[in-house]
Design an enzyme around this catalytic site. Structure first.
Site, PDB file in Angstrom:
ATOM      1  N   GLU A  36       8.212   6.350  -5.804  1.00  0.00           N
ATOM      2  CA  GLU A  36       7.114   7.369  -6.391  1.00  0.00           C
ATOM      3  C   GLU A  36       7.705   8.834  -6.799  1.00  0.00           C
ATOM      4  O   GLU A  36       7.590   9.676  -5.942  1.00  0.00           O
ATOM      5  CB  GLU A  36       6.147   7.538  -5.167  1.00  0.00           C
ATOM      6  CG  GLU A  36       5.108   8.592  -5.979  1.00  0.00           C
ATOM      7  CD  GLU A  36       3.632   8.817  -4.917  1.00  0.00           C
ATOM      8  OE1 GLU A  36       3.703   8.180  -3.846  1.00  0.00           O
ATOM      9  OE2 GLU A  36       2.801   9.431  -5.482  1.00  0.00           O
ATOM     10  N   LYS A  66       5.787   3.598  -8.700  1.00  0.00           N
ATOM     11  CA  LYS A  66       4.386   4.366  -8.531  1.00  0.00           C
ATOM     12  C   LYS A  66       4.732   5.997  -9.202  1.00  0.00           C
ATOM     13  O   LYS A  66       5.065   6.777  -8.511  1.00  0.00           O
ATOM     14  CB  LYS A  66       3.974   4.740  -6.798  1.00  0.00           C
ATOM     15  CG  LYS A  66       2.822   5.642  -6.862  1.00  0.00           C
ATOM     16  CD  LYS A  66       2.147   5.410  -5.392  1.00  0.00           C
ATOM     17  CE  LYS A  66       0.928   6.246  -5.363  1.00  0.00           C
ATOM     18  NZ  LYS A  66       0.201   6.199  -4.021  1.00  0.00           N
TER      19      LYS A  66
HETATM   20  P1  13P Z   1      -3.593  10.361  -5.557  1.00  0.00           P
HETATM   21  O1  13P Z   1      -4.006   9.002  -6.164  1.00  0.00           O
HETATM   22  O2  13P Z   1      -4.743  11.203  -4.756  1.00  0.00           O
HETATM   23  O3  13P Z   1      -2.515  11.108  -6.457  1.00  0.00           O
HETATM   24  O4  13P Z   1      -2.712  10.030  -4.035  1.00  0.00           O
HETATM   25  C1  13P Z   1      -1.759   8.730  -4.327  1.00  0.00           C
HETATM   26  C2  13P Z   1      -0.550   9.068  -3.415  1.00  0.00           C
HETATM   27  O5  13P Z   1      -0.312   8.230  -2.721  1.00  0.00           O
HETATM   28  C3  13P Z   1       0.070  10.257  -3.678  1.00  0.00           C
HETATM   29  O6  13P Z   1       1.451  10.360  -3.103  1.00  0.00           O
END
Ligand code: 13P
Length: 338
Positions: free
Chosen positions: A177, A219
């Protein structure tokens, strides 16, 4: 090695009609969310809230996996069963956030690097024994006057790849991510440029560090206008620029891309996801790994009161159903009124 391979876990997480619930808010972050509804954050209230979500009737129709926080994966529900087991019993795959948060990056004021590599091999082995089959590590890239620096992107990409390789060694699917933040008044084209550079750098590091692309998920943020940008791009532009950005940077071998919502409203994140899956062709499964955009209504409906449990569960399931429709390109903004 388990009977289900990492490739199978990755494809189950991004199966049609399904996506991931990010319920891995750190204690600090969930406390902020509880503050917004006037609820005290204790181990018990955090447990009650997460139990409410995970036991909502019908959750497994829309949610393939849930990302848990260290405290949550160790917690037991009111019936004495662990929260992780409650998920597994419904066919939902438990995951775990393993990073230790974004900290100040040395020699680069205002920029952050995510920490948590020390002892990670041992922690992954323990989480695997507690039932986790996938993990998450979030890197944070901020757009500002002179930011991001390539130094910040490189440092975060290196750590993401080290994390991902350790996960695969431990038979855990890494969710990679790199989040380019929406904060600021930058244009969608600035977001595009930073997201493209970030993803190119991340995949270069993943390659150098021998990460198996078929055994991971990405992600990312959507390519959107900064929150304070006076000209906000609409869903068609967001969808087109986001998919084009992935075409330039994300190898075909990656089985799925599961978006974070990043501060978009529930309806906005849902509409953008729907637009990408309705009429835009792309070779990946494009789904959700939302935190706020799956929980905001439920959190408000709950308000910390046991009497509101059913109303909160209904709000959560409604949101999950709409998001699931968007994942398959079947959502209409009119459904928001249904
Ligand atoms: P949000 O969808 O609130 O951005 O959170 C997703 C997430 O896991 C951020 O690390």
């Amino acid at each position: 090695m388990s009977e289900i391979s990492m490739e199978q876990i990755a494809s189950q997480l991004v199966a049609k009609g399904k996506g991931i619930l990010a319920a891995d808010e750190s204690t600090g972050t969930i406390t902020k969310r509880f503050d917004s509804i006037g609820v005290q954050s204790t181990e018990e209230t955090r447990r009650d809230y997460r139990e409410l979500l995970f036991t909502a009737d019908g959750i497994s129709n829309y949610i393939s996996g849930v990302i848990l926080y260290d405290e949550t994966i160790r917690q037991t529900a009111s019936n004495g069963i662990t929260l992780a087991q409650i998920l597994t019993d419904q066919g939902i795959i438990p995951g775990i956030k393993v990073d230790k948060g974004a900290k100040a990056l040395a020699f680069s004021e205002g920029e952050l690097v995510t920490e948590g590599l020390d002892g990670l091999r041992e922690r992954l082995a323990e989480y695997r024994s507690l039932g986790a089959r996938f993990a998450k590590w979030r890197a944070v890239i901020r757009i500002g006057d002179a930011a991001p620096s390539q130094y910040c992107i490189d440092t975060n990409a290196h750590a993401l790849a080290r994390y991902a390789a350790l996960c695969q060694e431990a038979d855990i699917v890494p969710i990679v991510e790199p989040e380019v933040l929406m904060d600021g008044d930058h244009t969608i084209d600035e977001c595009y440029a930073v997201t493209e550079t970030t993803l190119k750098t991340v995949f270069d590091e993943l390659y150098k560090q021998r990460v198996v692309l078929e055994q991971m998920l990405l992600k990312p943020n959507m390519v959107v206008s900064g929150m304070d940008c006076p000209e906000q791009a609409g869903p068609d532009e967001v969808a087109a620029k986001t998919i084009y950005c992935f075409e330039q940077t994300v190898p075909l071998a990656v089985p799925g891309i599961a978006f974070l919502s990043g501060g978009q409203s529930e309806a906005q994140a849902t509409l953008n996801l729907n637009t990408m899956n309705d009429g835009h062709s792309h070779p990946w499964e494009l789904t959700y790994s939302f935190g706020r955009a799956l929980q905001a209504s439920a959190l408000r409906a709950w308000g910390g009161k046991a009497d509101n449990k059913k109303a909160a569960q209904d709000a959560f399931i409604r949101r999950a159903r709409l998001t699931s429709e968007a994942r398959d390109g079947n959502y209409s903004a009119l459904d928001e009124n249904s």
